[in-house]
Design an enzyme around this catalytic site. Sequence first.
Site, PDB file in Angstrom:
ATOM      1  N   HIS A  81       0.982  -1.045   0.103  1.00 40.03           N
ATOM      2  CA  HIS A  81       0.446  -0.247  -0.358  1.00 40.03           C
ATOM      3  C   HIS A  81       0.974   1.439  -0.246  1.00 40.03           C
ATOM      4  CE1 HIS A  81      -4.407   2.292   0.518  1.00 40.03           C
ATOM      5  NE2 HIS A  81      -3.540   2.955   1.705  1.00 40.03           N
ATOM      6  N   TYR A  88       4.600   0.197  -3.083  1.00 43.83           N
ATOM      7  CA  TYR A  88       4.391   0.484  -4.473  1.00 43.83           C
ATOM      8  C   TYR A  88       5.382  -0.375  -4.994  1.00 43.83           C
ATOM      9  CZ  TYR A  88       0.851   3.970  -4.047  1.00 43.83           C
ATOM     10  OH  TYR A  88      -0.197   4.994  -4.392  1.00 43.83           O
ATOM     11  N   LYS A 121      -7.610  14.280  -6.628  1.00 38.93           N
ATOM     12  CA  LYS A 121      -6.479  12.721  -7.020  1.00 38.93           C
ATOM     13  C   LYS A 121      -7.769  11.238  -5.546  1.00 38.93           C
ATOM     14  CE  LYS A 121      -2.983  10.227  -4.108  1.00 38.93           C
ATOM     15  NZ  LYS A 121      -2.638  10.059  -2.917  1.00 38.93           N
ATOM     16  N   HIS A 164     -10.580   2.810  -0.724  1.00 40.71           N
ATOM     17  CA  HIS A 164     -10.677   1.863   0.350  1.00 40.71           C
ATOM     18  C   HIS A 164     -10.425   0.835   0.648  1.00 40.71           C
ATOM     19  CE1 HIS A 164     -10.661   3.728   5.053  1.00 40.71           C
ATOM     20  NE2 HIS A 164      -9.690   3.853   4.688  1.00 40.71           N
ATOM     21  N   ASN A 165     -10.776   0.225  -0.594  1.00 38.22           N
ATOM     22  CA  ASN A 165     -11.886  -1.764  -0.302  1.00 38.22           C
ATOM     23  C   ASN A 165     -11.530  -2.147   1.198  1.00 38.22           C
ATOM     24  OD1 ASN A 165     -11.452  -0.157  -2.935  1.00 38.22           O
ATOM     25  ND2 ASN A 165      -9.934  -1.593  -4.207  1.00 38.22           N
ATOM     26  N   ASP A 207      -6.308  15.203   1.112  1.00 37.79           N
ATOM     27  CA  ASP A 207      -5.525  14.804   0.218  1.00 37.79           C
ATOM     28  C   ASP A 207      -4.687  16.457  -0.500  1.00 37.79           C
ATOM     29  OD1 ASP A 207      -3.272  12.571   1.104  1.00 37.79           O
ATOM     30  OD2 ASP A 207      -5.059  10.890  -0.294  1.00 37.79           O
ATOM     31  N   SER A 218      -5.864   7.057  13.254  1.00 36.83           N
ATOM     32  CA  SER A 218      -7.054   7.451  13.484  1.00 36.83           C
ATOM     33  C   SER A 218      -6.781   8.670  13.052  1.00 36.83           C
ATOM     34  CB  SER A 218      -6.278   8.032  14.403  1.00 36.83           C
ATOM     35  OG  SER A 218      -6.631   7.629  15.949  1.00 36.83           O
ATOM     36  N   GLN A 219      -7.925   8.335  12.584  1.00 35.76           N
ATOM     37  CA  GLN A 219      -8.583  10.381  11.552  1.00 35.76           C
ATOM     38  C   GLN A 219      -7.956  11.912  11.832  1.00 35.76           C
ATOM     39  OE1 GLN A 219      -9.954   8.651   7.592  1.00 35.76           O
ATOM     40  NE2 GLN A 219      -8.521   7.789   8.580  1.00 35.76           N
ATOM     41  N   ASP A 275      -5.920   7.763 -11.766  1.00 40.60           N
ATOM     42  CA  ASP A 275      -6.367   6.634 -11.450  1.00 40.60           C
ATOM     43  C   ASP A 275      -6.172   5.764 -10.158  1.00 40.60           C
ATOM     44  OD1 ASP A 275      -3.532   5.672 -11.378  1.00 40.60           O
ATOM     45  OD2 ASP A 275      -3.142   5.625 -13.297  1.00 40.60           O
ATOM     46  N   GLY A 331      -2.357   9.169  -8.489  1.00 40.17           N
ATOM     47  CA  GLY A 331      -3.014   7.872  -8.588  1.00 40.17           C
ATOM     48  C   GLY A 331      -2.801   6.925  -7.771  1.00 40.17           C
TER      49      GLY A 331
END
Length: 736
Positions: free
Chosen positions: A48, A51, A90, A94-95, A116, A312-313, A492, A529
């Site tokens: 993640h 890459y 962008k 978040h699958n 982002d 944490s967000q 993408d 992307g």
Amino acid sequence: MKNEPKITPELVAAHGLKPDEYERILKLIGREPTFTELGIFSAMWNEHCSYKSSRIHLRGLPTKAPWVIQGPGENAGVIDIGDGQAVVFKMESHNHPSYIEPYQGATTGVGGILRDVFTMGARPIACLNALSFGAPEHAKTRHLVSGVVAGVGGYGNSFGVPTVGGQVRFHTRYDGNILVNAMAVGLADADKIFYAAASGVNMPIVYLGSKTGRDGIHGASMASAEFDDKSEEKRPTVQVGDPFAEKLLLEACLEIMEKGCVIAIQDMGAAGLTCSAVEMGAKGDLGVDLDLDAVPTRETGMSAYEMMLSESQERMLMVLKPEKEKEAEAIFKKWGLDFAVVGYTTPSKRFVVKHGGDVMADLPIKELGDEAPLYDRPHVPSAALPVVHAREVMAPMGVGSALEKLIGTPDMCSKRWVWEQYDHVILGNTMQRPGGDAAVVRVQDGPKGLALTVDVTPRYCEADPFEGGKQAVAEAWRNITAVGGKPLAITDNLNFGNPERPEIMGQFVGCLKGISEACRTLDFPVVSGNVSLYNETNGRAILPTPSIGGVGLLDDFTKSASLAFKAEGEAILLIGETHGWLGQSVYLRDICGREEGAPPPVDLAAEKRNGDCVRGMIHAGTATAVHDLSDGGLLIALAEMAMASGIGAKLLAAPTSLVSQAYWFGEDQARYLVTVPETEAGRVLAKMRGCEVPCVRIGTTGGDAIAIAGEAPVTIDKLRTSFERWLPEYMGGKAA
């Protein structure tokens, strides 16, 4: 060290590191890592963040153009739209979290992509999404649709940004692994873009936003592994979002940017504090010293390991100008957010983490990112599938009956149930709402507009990755063109299965080659992307799904085109060549029960030529309605234009050279439907011939039905009932 566990092969494996990768770590640092260091390497070297399976192939993407200010490598891409304005955008996935906890997974996906964008100094103006769910009859699908849609709407609506478009699809290959791809778009001053690279020694590193908790620990690692029957146990690794805190964070960040306080900024996304701090230091060729005792926490007794890996967000990391520290702190306190100096930049090029007086990590900062393993994984091309010949396809029903059935299927039906849960008009700049080819959003304080779209046809990508990759880009280009926009750039989101399987890696490589070729030919560069791999459960991969988010520019948003017929008695023109290609069409799949064949080939030169002509007609004011042709072909597009306006169409019979069903439902590419006033029809046809653009008249607008010569007419009311019925009934609990 603070009773940290002993490093064992089992612990290394649990962190997603292969034995050879662990050996590489030992060689790199010359000793056994601490538990906290192991966690840091796990975060920075997972798929993640690093890459590692895709990077060598991503290098082939075209990323430059005169209007590109920032390409891939930053939080978001940036393009110049003139007059000192820039668009920042962008898309990312978040699958995995959304499958485990659909509401929170979707909300934090939206929150992350918004951060982002505003991290770069842009104010978000729009969101889009691409959602892929399992078969409607699968036991979890209804629950997942409900949770994800509520999460997307809940975060975007509360934050105050419109969700203006997207895609929703259903297929059994997403049964165990849904896709939630979120895109955000913002506006900034072209000369006031903010970047992640730190500069200057002994500069304060400041933690901003919400407090750190234990939610999301190992979130990035979870996103780098495939699912199995125990996936539900990963629920604690799903983050929890707070859109109201994010709104405060947005306003505070934009305010201190305006005050000139910021040297560098990075949001805390995947791998949290670890990734943001490492990236800021490494990009600036500096070291970073962190003191975790200063990190604001909302839970007691958090270890260094937990604080470094928490996701944490609603958190940011900034390098501030020292003389502006007090001013910045006052701004954040005003907005009710945490502000804490948690470290300093150093000349050492080391990443040093201290907690309770102990050094918990001391690592070479550049190597954490730059020395991540890089794999050129074995890949095999997908086998070519035979062409489906239309004359060999038995038509199980008449054209009108097929239209009525097809327009009410899960993939083709209205998604109003979804987008009505999103506030798509908040901010007051949405000029074209969901349901058209592309959304049109006004650029405030001027005549310009942005055309925004998200596109991909996964069944094409599975059947022929190269052509499928080309088609995804071409479809985005067409959708922007169909509203009158000049396509400028894409982001993408590349969703694939396990890259360690050569056939999956072959899909990835093939799609990427197709995307690259299309972007190059159409002058449509990739500026940002995300890659999401390991999207499979118990060895069953998703369909290859390289989502393409496209952005285009309209010089005058009042001159955009829409798909609705505008008046009776206008000529309907079909632009582009029609061969009646049925392979991989929704007609072949949903009417004939055959999911097979080669997908339609994409002629990029024809795409450019035809699209440029259509855009010229829109700008000249000749075209009164425009719609690109994609899923379902010609007749589905005509029905959508009729339903949007309440005006029917009287159509000529299919040419005798083509099979009727293939003519009406074939999915040949590079095509548009355009209406023009009757008085203009002859002139337009002659002009198209002169430009060598295929163009034929197929009928006239009027009446209350789709009426094909020699076929029984289908009323608009009947079509609309079929179109609008399925999704609300399904979500209301009726059997799929």
